[in-house]
Structures are given as structure tokens and as C-alpha cells.
Write a protein that holds these residues in place. Structure first.
Motif, PDB file in Angstrom:
ATOM      1  N   THR A   1       0.832  -1.203   0.000  1.00 18.48           N
ATOM      2  CA  THR A   1       0.000   0.000   0.000  1.00 18.48           C
ATOM      3  C   THR A   1       0.863   1.248   0.000  1.00 18.48           C
ATOM      4  O   THR A   1       1.847   1.327   0.742  1.00 18.48           O
ATOM      5  CB  THR A   1      -0.933   0.001   1.235  1.00 18.48           C
TER       6      THR A   1
ATOM      7  N   SER B   1       2.889   1.300   3.459  1.00 16.24           N
ATOM      8  CA  SER B   1       2.666   0.429   4.612  1.00 16.24           C
ATOM      9  C   SER B   1       2.613  -1.009   4.126  1.00 16.24           C
ATOM     10  O   SER B   1       2.347  -1.286   2.956  1.00 16.24           O
ATOM     11  CB  SER B   1       1.398   0.800   5.378  1.00 16.24           C
TER      12      SER B   1
ATOM     13  N   ASP C   1       0.706  -3.698   4.350  1.00  7.98           N
ATOM     14  CA  ASP C   1      -0.465  -4.137   3.589  1.00  7.98           C
ATOM     15  C   ASP C   1      -1.607  -3.203   3.934  1.00  7.98           C
ATOM     16  O   ASP C   1      -1.410  -2.226   4.643  1.00  7.98           O
ATOM     17  CB  ASP C   1      -0.796  -5.601   3.896  1.00  7.98           C
ATOM     18  N   ARG C   2      -2.809  -3.509   3.459  1.00 13.55           N
ATOM     19  CA  ARG C   2      -3.881  -2.532   3.684  1.00 13.55           C
ATOM     20  C   ARG C   2      -4.286  -2.475   5.136  1.00 13.55           C
ATOM     21  O   ARG C   2      -5.049  -1.620   5.531  1.00 13.55           O
ATOM     22  CB  ARG C   2      -5.060  -2.781   2.747  1.00 13.55           C
ATOM     23  N   PHE C   3      -3.767  -3.418   5.923  1.00 15.45           N
ATOM     24  CA  PHE C   3      -3.999  -3.334   7.367  1.00 15.45           C
ATOM     25  C   PHE C   3      -2.714  -2.914   8.069  1.00 15.45           C
ATOM     26  O   PHE C   3      -2.580  -3.059   9.252  1.00 15.45           O
ATOM     27  CB  PHE C   3      -4.508  -4.674   7.896  1.00 15.45           C
ATOM     28  N   GLY C   4      -1.805  -2.390   7.274  1.00 18.89           N
ATOM     29  CA  GLY C   4      -0.486  -2.045   7.794  1.00 18.89           C
ATOM     30  C   GLY C   4      -0.481  -0.882   8.750  1.00 18.89           C
ATOM     31  O   GLY C   4       0.564  -0.517   9.255  1.00 18.89           O
ATOM     32  N   ALA C   5      -1.655  -0.301   8.997  1.00 20.65           N
ATOM     33  CA  ALA C   5      -1.672   0.771   9.986  1.00 20.65           C
ATOM     34  C   ALA C   5      -1.167   0.259  11.312  1.00 20.65           C
ATOM     35  O   ALA C   5      -0.664   1.019  12.126  1.00 20.65           O
ATOM     36  CB  ALA C   5      -3.081   1.335  10.142  1.00 20.65           C
ATOM     37  N   ASN C   6      -1.287  -1.040  11.540  1.00 27.05           N
ATOM     38  CA  ASN C   6      -0.809  -1.596  12.801  1.00 27.05           C
ATOM     39  C   ASN C   6       0.701  -1.493  12.939  1.00 27.05           C
ATOM     40  O   ASN C   6       1.234  -1.595  14.027  1.00 27.05           O
ATOM     41  CB  ASN C   6      -1.223  -3.071  12.928  1.00 27.05           C
ATOM     42  N   TYR C   7       1.375  -1.314  11.841  1.00 23.52           N
ATOM     43  CA  TYR C   7       2.831  -1.243  11.861  1.00 23.52           C
ATOM     44  C   TYR C   7       3.339   0.131  11.464  1.00 23.52           C
ATOM     45  O   TYR C   7       4.522   0.345  11.330  1.00 23.52           O
ATOM     46  CB  TYR C   7       3.410  -2.301  10.910  1.00 23.52           C
ATOM     47  N   GLY C   8       2.426   1.063  11.266  1.00 22.35           N
ATOM     48  CA  GLY C   8       2.845   2.411  10.902  1.00 22.35           C
ATOM     49  C   GLY C   8       3.210   2.523   9.437  1.00 22.35           C
ATOM     50  O   GLY C   8       3.226   1.556   8.703  1.00 22.35           O
ATOM     51  N   TYR C   9       3.461   3.734   9.045  1.00 16.96           N
ATOM     52  CA  TYR C   9       3.850   4.023   7.677  1.00 16.96           C
ATOM     53  C   TYR C   9       5.315   4.414   7.627  1.00 16.96           C
ATOM     54  O   TYR C   9       5.852   4.953   8.591  1.00 16.96           O
ATOM     55  CB  TYR C   9       3.083   5.237   7.142  1.00 16.96           C
TER      56      TYR C   9
ATOM     57  N   PHE D   1       7.623   6.985   5.519  1.00 17.26           N
ATOM     58  CA  PHE D   1       7.491   8.149   4.646  1.00 17.26           C
ATOM     59  C   PHE D   1       8.749   8.365   3.827  1.00 17.26           C
ATOM     60  O   PHE D   1       9.872   8.068   4.277  1.00 17.26           O
ATOM     61  CB  PHE D   1       7.236   9.419   5.477  1.00 17.26           C
TER      62      PHE D   1
ATOM     63  N   PHE E   1      -0.983   6.103  16.807  1.00 19.94           N
ATOM     64  CA  PHE E   1       0.464   6.191  16.683  1.00 19.94           C
ATOM     65  C   PHE E   1       0.947   7.558  17.130  1.00 19.94           C
ATOM     66  O   PHE E   1       0.214   8.547  17.037  1.00 19.94           O
ATOM     67  CB  PHE E   1       0.901   6.006  15.220  1.00 19.94           C
TER      68      PHE E   1
ATOM     69  N   TYR F   1       4.131   9.997  15.923  1.00 21.72           N
ATOM     70  CA  TYR F   1       5.204  10.228  14.969  1.00 21.72           C
ATOM     71  C   TYR F   1       6.004  11.428  15.431  1.00 21.72           C
ATOM     72  O   TYR F   1       5.473  12.333  16.068  1.00 21.72           O
ATOM     73  CB  TYR F   1       4.634  10.515  13.566  1.00 21.72           C
TER      74      TYR F   1
ATOM     75  N   GLY G   1      -4.952  -0.142   6.901  1.00 20.33           N
ATOM     76  CA  GLY G   1      -3.904   0.770   6.456  1.00 20.33           C
ATOM     77  C   GLY G   1      -4.268   1.530   5.209  1.00 20.33           C
ATOM     78  O   GLY G   1      -3.933   2.689   5.063  1.00 20.33           O
ATOM     79  N   ALA G   2      -4.966   0.902   4.313  1.00 16.46           N
ATOM     80  CA  ALA G   2      -5.247   1.571   3.051  1.00 16.46           C
ATOM     81  C   ALA G   2      -6.274   2.665   3.213  1.00 16.46           C
ATOM     82  O   ALA G   2      -6.505   3.428   2.305  1.00 16.46           O
ATOM     83  CB  ALA G   2      -5.714   0.567   2.011  1.00 16.46           C
TER      84      ALA G   2
END
Lengths: 115, 112
Positions: free
Chosen positions: A31, A94, A96-104, A106, B34, B36, B96-97
Motif C-alpha cells: 500500500t 505500509s 499491507d492494507r492493514f499495515g496501519a498496525n505497523y505504521g507508515y 514516509f 500512533f 510520529y 492501512g489503506a
């Protein structure tokens, strides 16, 4: 090895021009995103792609068009640039599409100045 | 898209002090949170995720209060190098998406 790389780092251009910003990630993430940070430092999401498919398209003028040729690349093309487009544009990815759990992660940003 | 609110500061804090700031979110369905850190003219970098049970990473402690809909960040024994803008972020779907929504950031200045 840079994880999320954007080019160019700086872009100064005249009103009315068309420009592109490129982003590539070598993390194997599914993503990718474009964020805009304005002069007040507010970071706002513009677009999100998951495996080359557009997932999020926030209220952004249609002069902005993202393109994802493959899941490692997400480019941003801007037509008819306006003064108000001046900002820092960040690409992010990120897992995967649930990657919010691991942060982004940048990229270092593209500082666009429209004169 | 829901809001995430932070006190912009600046917080001027002497070196060695403990400093804490909060961030409130408006969407009760938010699932992931989170903190940052963003240095001047640099990209945001993930400092820590915020878990329901609270979590600690060295001098940094993050807490989540779902009842009052806020997250907090505590920095102990602050260092000059902690000077930065701290952005909180939430994902209202856990996906995440769907993107992270960021607050406008809290500017922290650690003074010698």
C-alpha cells in the motif's frame, strides 16, 4: 538503501504548468499513499493505492492524478498548477492494507513551490 | 473524515524534565493509534504505536484512553535531541489503506 524515495526533492515552477512527482519503495509493501503538508504543517491524506488499485481519493482537485504502474511505484501528476498547490508532498507506504498496525514509512518529501 | 486534535505548543521544557502531551480523537471507531516525530524540514518518522494496555519504549510512554478518546505521550528525562514536532495519528478503520489521520502536531523545544 533508501526505503521510500521521492523525486524531485525540490520543485519550483510557474503557475499553469504541469508537473510530476515520482515515488518508489523497496520495502515490498502493498500500500502506498500521497500526503500533502501545507504551510501550517497540517499533514493530510490525498490518495491511497493498494496493489495498484486506488483505495482512497480524498477531496482533491481533479488536477491531481495519481498513477501506480506497479505496487512499488506511485506517481503524482499535477495539471495547471496553482499558487495554493505550494506545499510539501510526502509519499508513504505500509506493509499491507492493514499495515496501519505497523505504521507508515514516509519518503523525504517533495517541496513544491508555485510562483 | 474525523478530527484529531493536538495542542500546537510550543512546549518549552528544560533538559531533564518530564513532559507529557495529549491528543484527542473524535471517532469512537478508531482502532489504531500512533505517535510520529517530525524534525524541521524532514519527513515524519514513527516513534511508537499506542496499544490499549499502554506501552513503553525507553524514556517514552504512550497511553490510550478509549473512554475519553485521547492518547498521550510522556517523555522522561528529556534530551535536547527530543526537540521536534510530535504528531499523533489514528486509523478509524484499522485498515492501512484507509489512511492515517494526523493531528497538526505539538512543537516541543527542550532548553539547555
Amino acid at each position: 538503501d533508501t526505503a521510500v524515495s521521492q523525486t524531485p526533492k525540490y520543485l519550483v515552477t510557474q503557475m499553469g504548468n504541469d508537473k510530476s512527482i515520482k515515488c518508489e519503495q523497496n520495502l515490498g509493501h502493498d500500500t502506498m499513499y500521497w500526503y500533502k503538508q501545507d504551510s501550517k504543517k497540517f499533514l493530510k491524506i490525498m490518495f491511497s493505492y493498494n496493489n495498484k488499485e486506488l483505495i482512497i481519493n480524498e477531496t482533491v482537485p481533479n488536477r491531481f492524478s495519481p498513477k501506480s504502474p506497479d505496487k512499488a511505484h506511485l506517481n503524482l501528476h499535477i495539471n495547471s498548477l496553482e499558487l495554493g498547490d505550494s506545499a510539501v508532498y510526502f509519499c508513504a507506504s505500509s506493509q499491507d492494507r492493514f499495515g496501519a498496525n505497523y505504521g507508515y514509512t514516509f519518503g523525504s518529501g517533495t517541496r513544491l513551490t508555485v510562483v | 473524515r474525523k478530527e484529531v486534535e493536538q495542542d500546537p505548543g510550543p512546549f518549552n521544557v528544560p533538559e531533564g524534565a518530564t513532559v507529557a502531551f495529549n491528543c484527542t480523537y473524535s471517532n469512537s471507531a478508531s482502532q489504531s493509534f500512533f505517535w510520529y516525530r517530525q524534525d524541521c524540514r524532514k519527513e515524519p518518522k514513527l516513534l511508537m504505536s499506542v496499544y490499549s494496555s499502554g506501552n513503553e519504549d525507553g524514556r517514552f510512554t504512550a497511553q490510550l484512553n478509549r473512554a475519553s478518546q485521547y492518547i498521550s505521550l510522556l517523555i522522561r528525562d528529556s534530551k535536547l535531541s527530543d526537540s521536534a514536532t510530535y504528531l499523533c495519528a489514528e486509523s478509524y478503520s484499522g485498515g492501512g489503506a484507509d489512511g492515517l489521520t494526523f493531528g497538526k502536531g505539538t512543537h516541543l523545544i527542550i532548553q539547555p
